[in-house]
Design a protein around this motif. Structure first.
Motif, PDB file in Angstrom:
ATOM      1  N   ALA A 277       0.832  -1.213   0.000  1.00 15.35           N
ATOM      2  CA  ALA A 277       0.000   0.000   0.000  1.00 15.35           C
ATOM      3  C   ALA A 277       0.863   1.258   0.000  1.00 15.35           C
ATOM      4  CB  ALA A 277      -0.926  -0.011   1.212  1.00 15.35           C
ATOM      5  N   VAL A 278       1.960   1.222   0.763  1.00 18.18           N
ATOM      6  CA  VAL A 278       2.861   2.388   0.797  1.00 18.18           C
ATOM      7  C   VAL A 278       3.469   2.633  -0.582  1.00 18.18           C
ATOM      8  CG1 VAL A 278       5.057   3.237   1.704  1.00 18.18           C
ATOM      9  CG2 VAL A 278       3.374   2.245   3.246  1.00 18.18           C
ATOM     10  N   LEU A 279       3.949   1.550  -1.218  1.00 15.74           N
ATOM     11  CA  LEU A 279       4.549   1.688  -2.548  1.00 15.74           C
ATOM     12  C   LEU A 279       3.531   2.165  -3.576  1.00 15.74           C
ATOM     13  CD1 LEU A 279       6.799  -1.502  -2.634  1.00 15.74           C
ATOM     14  CD2 LEU A 279       7.600   0.845  -2.937  1.00 15.74           C
ATOM     15  N   ALA A 280       2.356   1.556  -3.590  1.00 16.27           N
ATOM     16  CA  ALA A 280       1.338   1.934  -4.571  1.00 16.27           C
ATOM     17  C   ALA A 280       0.847   3.357  -4.335  1.00 16.27           C
ATOM     18  CB  ALA A 280       0.162   0.958  -4.511  1.00 16.27           C
ATOM     19  N   GLY A 281       0.730   3.745  -3.065  1.00 17.89           N
ATOM     20  CA  GLY A 281       0.259   5.096  -2.763  1.00 17.89           C
ATOM     21  C   GLY A 281       1.181   6.182  -3.287  1.00 17.89           C
TER      22      GLY A 281
ATOM     23  N   ALA B  82      10.545  -8.793  -2.531  1.00 24.26           N
ATOM     24  CA  ALA B  82       9.219  -9.358  -2.818  1.00 24.26           C
ATOM     25  C   ALA B  82       8.144  -8.281  -2.692  1.00 24.26           C
ATOM     26  CB  ALA B  82       8.934 -10.519  -1.878  1.00 24.26           C
ATOM     27  N   CYS B  83       8.247  -7.469  -1.655  1.00 31.00           N
ATOM     28  CA  CYS B  83       7.289  -6.360  -1.497  1.00 31.00           C
ATOM     29  C   CYS B  83       7.393  -5.382  -2.663  1.00 31.00           C
ATOM     30  CB  CYS B  83       7.557  -5.625  -0.182  1.00 31.00           C
ATOM     31  SG  CYS B  83       7.137  -6.576   1.299  1.00 31.00           S
ATOM     32  N   GLY B  84       8.635  -5.131  -3.127  1.00 32.00           N
ATOM     33  CA  GLY B  84       8.822  -4.206  -4.239  1.00 32.00           C
ATOM     34  C   GLY B  84       8.195  -4.713  -5.525  1.00 32.00           C
TER      35      GLY B  84
ATOM     36  N   LEU C 244       5.007  -3.033  -7.362  1.00 34.13           N
ATOM     37  CA  LEU C 244       5.039  -2.590  -8.761  1.00 34.13           C
ATOM     38  C   LEU C 244       3.866  -3.146  -9.546  1.00 34.13           C
ATOM     39  CD1 LEU C 244       8.821  -2.825  -9.722  1.00 34.13           C
ATOM     40  CD2 LEU C 244       7.380  -0.800  -9.927  1.00 34.13           C
ATOM     41  N   LEU C 245       3.583  -4.451  -9.374  1.00 29.61           N
ATOM     42  CA  LEU C 245       2.472  -5.060 -10.106  1.00 29.61           C
ATOM     43  C   LEU C 245       1.154  -4.385  -9.757  1.00 29.61           C
ATOM     44  CD1 LEU C 245       3.443  -8.841  -9.846  1.00 29.61           C
ATOM     45  CD2 LEU C 245       3.592  -7.360 -11.859  1.00 29.61           C
ATOM     46  N   VAL C 246       0.919  -4.180  -8.464  1.00 31.56           N
ATOM     47  CA  VAL C 246      -0.325  -3.525  -8.040  1.00 31.56           C
ATOM     48  C   VAL C 246      -0.385  -2.094  -8.564  1.00 31.56           C
ATOM     49  CG1 VAL C 246      -1.624  -2.694  -6.035  1.00 31.56           C
ATOM     50  CG2 VAL C 246      -0.600  -4.983  -6.008  1.00 31.56           C
ATOM     51  N   SER C 247       0.740  -1.389  -8.526  1.00 32.45           N
ATOM     52  CA  SER C 247       0.779   0.011  -8.983  1.00 32.45           C
ATOM     53  C   SER C 247       0.462   0.124 -10.467  1.00 32.45           C
ATOM     54  CB  SER C 247       2.162   0.619  -8.705  1.00 32.45           C
ATOM     55  OG  SER C 247       2.431   0.642  -7.324  1.00 32.45           O
ATOM     56  N   PHE C 248       1.032  -0.762 -11.270  1.00 29.58           N
ATOM     57  CA  PHE C 248       0.775  -0.702 -12.711  1.00 29.58           C
ATOM     58  C   PHE C 248      -0.657  -1.094 -13.038  1.00 29.58           C
ATOM     59  CE2 PHE C 248       5.493  -0.891 -13.324  1.00 29.58           C
ATOM     60  CZ  PHE C 248       5.597   0.267 -14.077  1.00 29.58           C
ATOM     61  N   VAL C 249      -1.207  -2.048 -12.299  1.00 29.10           N
ATOM     62  CA  VAL C 249      -2.611  -2.410 -12.521  1.00 29.10           C
ATOM     63  C   VAL C 249      -3.520  -1.218 -12.227  1.00 29.10           C
ATOM     64  CG1 VAL C 249      -4.518  -3.831 -11.672  1.00 29.10           C
ATOM     65  CG2 VAL C 249      -2.300  -4.877 -12.141  1.00 29.10           C
ATOM     66  N   ILE C 250      -3.287  -0.547 -11.100  1.00 22.91           N
ATOM     67  CA  ILE C 250      -4.100   0.625 -10.754  1.00 22.91           C
ATOM     68  C   ILE C 250      -3.869   1.750 -11.758  1.00 22.91           C
ATOM     69  CG2 ILE C 250      -4.539   2.391  -9.006  1.00 22.91           C
ATOM     70  CD1 ILE C 250      -3.721   0.355  -6.892  1.00 22.91           C
ATOM     71  N   TYR C 251      -2.612   1.925 -12.166  1.00 30.37           N
ATOM     72  CA  TYR C 251      -2.298   2.973 -13.155  1.00 30.37           C
ATOM     73  C   TYR C 251      -3.050   2.751 -14.461  1.00 30.37           C
ATOM     74  CZ  TYR C 251       0.184   4.839 -17.180  1.00 30.37           C
ATOM     75  OH  TYR C 251       0.473   5.425 -18.388  1.00 30.37           O
ATOM     76  N   PHE C 252      -3.013   1.524 -14.986  1.00 33.93           N
ATOM     77  CA  PHE C 252      -3.694   1.264 -16.255  1.00 33.93           C
ATOM     78  C   PHE C 252      -5.214   1.447 -16.109  1.00 33.93           C
ATOM     79  CE2 PHE C 252       0.231  -1.172 -17.294  1.00 33.93           C
ATOM     80  CZ  PHE C 252       0.575  -0.440 -18.418  1.00 33.93           C
ATOM     81  N   GLY C 253      -5.745   1.102 -14.952  1.00 34.34           N
ATOM     82  CA  GLY C 253      -7.172   1.358 -14.728  1.00 34.34           C
ATOM     83  C   GLY C 253      -7.474   2.839 -14.710  1.00 34.34           C
ATOM     84  N   ALA C 254      -6.636   3.624 -14.006  1.00 35.38           N
ATOM     85  CA  ALA C 254      -6.836   5.078 -13.958  1.00 35.38           C
ATOM     86  C   ALA C 254      -6.651   5.698 -15.343  1.00 35.38           C
ATOM     87  CB  ALA C 254      -5.849   5.703 -12.967  1.00 35.38           C
ATOM     88  N   ALA C 255      -5.698   5.161 -16.129  1.00 35.59           N
ATOM     89  CA  ALA C 255      -5.465   5.684 -17.478  1.00 35.59           C
ATOM     90  C   ALA C 255      -6.685   5.468 -18.362  1.00 35.59           C
ATOM     91  CB  ALA C 255      -4.239   5.012 -18.094  1.00 35.59           C
ATOM     92  N   GLN C 256      -7.330   4.303 -18.221  1.00 33.36           N
ATOM     93  CA  GLN C 256      -8.527   4.030 -19.026  1.00 33.36           C
ATOM     94  C   GLN C 256      -9.648   4.991 -18.663  1.00 33.36           C
ATOM     95  OE1 GLN C 256      -8.791   1.844 -21.582  1.00 33.36           O
ATOM     96  NE2 GLN C 256      -6.606   1.486 -21.301  1.00 33.36           N
ATOM     97  N   VAL C 257      -9.805   5.277 -17.386  1.00 36.37           N
ATOM     98  CA  VAL C 257     -10.842   6.225 -16.952  1.00 36.37           C
ATOM     99  C   VAL C 257     -10.544   7.621 -17.499  1.00 36.37           C
ATOM    100  CG1 VAL C 257     -11.894   7.352 -14.952  1.00 36.37           C
ATOM    101  CG2 VAL C 257     -11.388   4.897 -14.890  1.00 36.37           C
TER     102      VAL C 257
END
Length: 399
Positions: free
Chosen positions: A24-28, A321-323, A327-340
């Protein structure tokens, strides 16, 4: 080492709350930065693309009645800032009539000096005896590539018209050249000027006039294109200083876009720097507190035969492992936000241009940078784990 790595991963999966907090810290931190970078790329690329799609953005035209020679054009061509360079004849003689060979309809048009390498042509070649027509002129005369046309001009003091036959090499799209224009080699324009200057042109049926061999070609101006947008201002200044003349170019517009890109880059770097400081502090204290909380576990592993100096692998593997998961979670959220964002604001962008975009090179660079950053912050915890004395830790726990 491999056993410690496996134990670290199993411990991380068992303590899911710590894993979720680190992700959550990394993705935030990463997601907002990724979106900012993507929007910056999309908007800036759209502005640059709009300029690059218009060759006039690279063009510099001399102003006023000047005197240039072939040697002057060759000198400018040798400058690293210059791309395509051609001379211009007197603007008084640029207006001609154009008609298809054997046709009856004709239209007046502007004769523009050009040649192979002219950005206006969009990569088309222009051989001797060929011309390129604007879409408007070609449409009005119903002309297409391969058609033979005549460029006709008439001077009041000449008994005959000058009619030059040229082959249509291509028709320029309307967005690249408006109005009625015909692009041809400077030799064609120089021939038209010689006709107006009362020289004889026997090869074209003009037998009366002065001997063309006695003529010294003299040109009114130059039409110059910069090698790229970043060279436009430098090239314009150099031309003006070298020939002591005024020039016209879209330098202010181009510099405004380039400055915008630099300012956006600076703002993004400052934002990322501040975010990195906060992220580093959160990760350093997070990983260090985890090592402190698991000191007895690590000490027990050392007493069971695992090398004490190798305990640094435990927090480092968990951090990596956390990194990766972050990264995977961040890119998934990013691509979702980009589509919106695309769905909401794409109407204001040029066709085919995305509002949010990241290149593969940027994705790889960001991923490697985050992994290195996480590993670096975990080194503080790894150092504490490696330096811990198992006997002392267990005695403290027993006390």
């Amino acid at each position: 080492m491999s056993l410690l790595a496996r134990l670290a991963l199993k411990d991380l999966l068992r303590d899911r709350m710590q894993l979720i907090c680190n992700i959550a810290v990394l993705a935030g931190v990463l997601v907002p930065l990724l979106v900012l970078l993507g929007v910056k790329n999309g908007v800036y690329d759209a502005l640059i693309g709009r300029l690059l799609s218009d060759p006039a953005a690279l063009q510099i035209d001399t102003s006023g009645n000047q005197s240039f020679s072939m040697a002057d054009a060759e000198e400018v061509r040798g400058w690293p800032e210059a791309g395509f360079v051609t001379l211009k004849t007197r603007s008084l003689f640029d207006f001609v009539n154009v008609r298809e060979v054997g046709g009856r309809g004709k239209r007046d048009a502007i004769l523009v000096p050009s040649g192979s390498g002219d950005p206006t042509l969009g990569g088309l070649s222009l051989a001797e005896g060929q011309a390129v027509l604007s879409a408007t002129l070609a449409e009005q005369l119903n002309l297409s590539p391969g058609t033979q046309v005549q460029v006709i001009t008439q001077a009041e003091d000449r008994p005959r018209q000058l009619a030059l036959a040229l082959e249509v090499a291509a028709v320029m799209p309307a967005e690249r050249m408006g109005g009625r224009a015909i692009l041809a080699d400077i030799a064609v324009l120089d021939l038209v000027e010689a006709f107006y200057d009362a020289y004889a042109l026997p090869e074209h049926g003009i037998t009366e006039g002065r001997d063309l061999a006695q003529r010294t070609p003299d040109f009114e101006g130059m039409r110059v294109f910069a090698a790229d947008l970043t060279q436009l201002a430098t090239l314009q200044t150099r031309i003006e200083q070298r020939f002591n003349i005024r020039t016209e170019a879209r330098t202010a517009e181009v510099e405004g876009v380039l400055n915008l890109g630099r300012n956006l880059d600076l703002a993004l770097v400052l934002t990322a720097s501040v975010a990195a400081i906060g992220l580093a502090a959160a990760l350093v204290f997070g990983f260090w507190s985890e090592v402190a909380r698991k000191r007895r576990v690590l000490a027990t592993l050392a007493l069971m035969g695992l090398p004490a100096r190798g305990l640094w692998v435990f927090p480092l593997v968990q951090a990596l492992a956390c990194g990766v998961l972050g990264l995977l979670v961040s890119f998934v959220i990013y691509f979702g936000a980009a589509q919106v964002a695309e769905a909401m604001f794409a109407a204001g962008m040029p066709d085919g241009q995305g509002l949010v975009s990241l290149s593969l090179a940027e994705v790889v660079s960001i991923s490697l940078g985050v992994i290195v950053f996480v590993a670096a912050t975990a080194l503080f915890a790894a150092r504490a784990a490696a330096q811990a004395d198992p006997a002392s830790v267990l005695r403290e726990g027993a006390a």
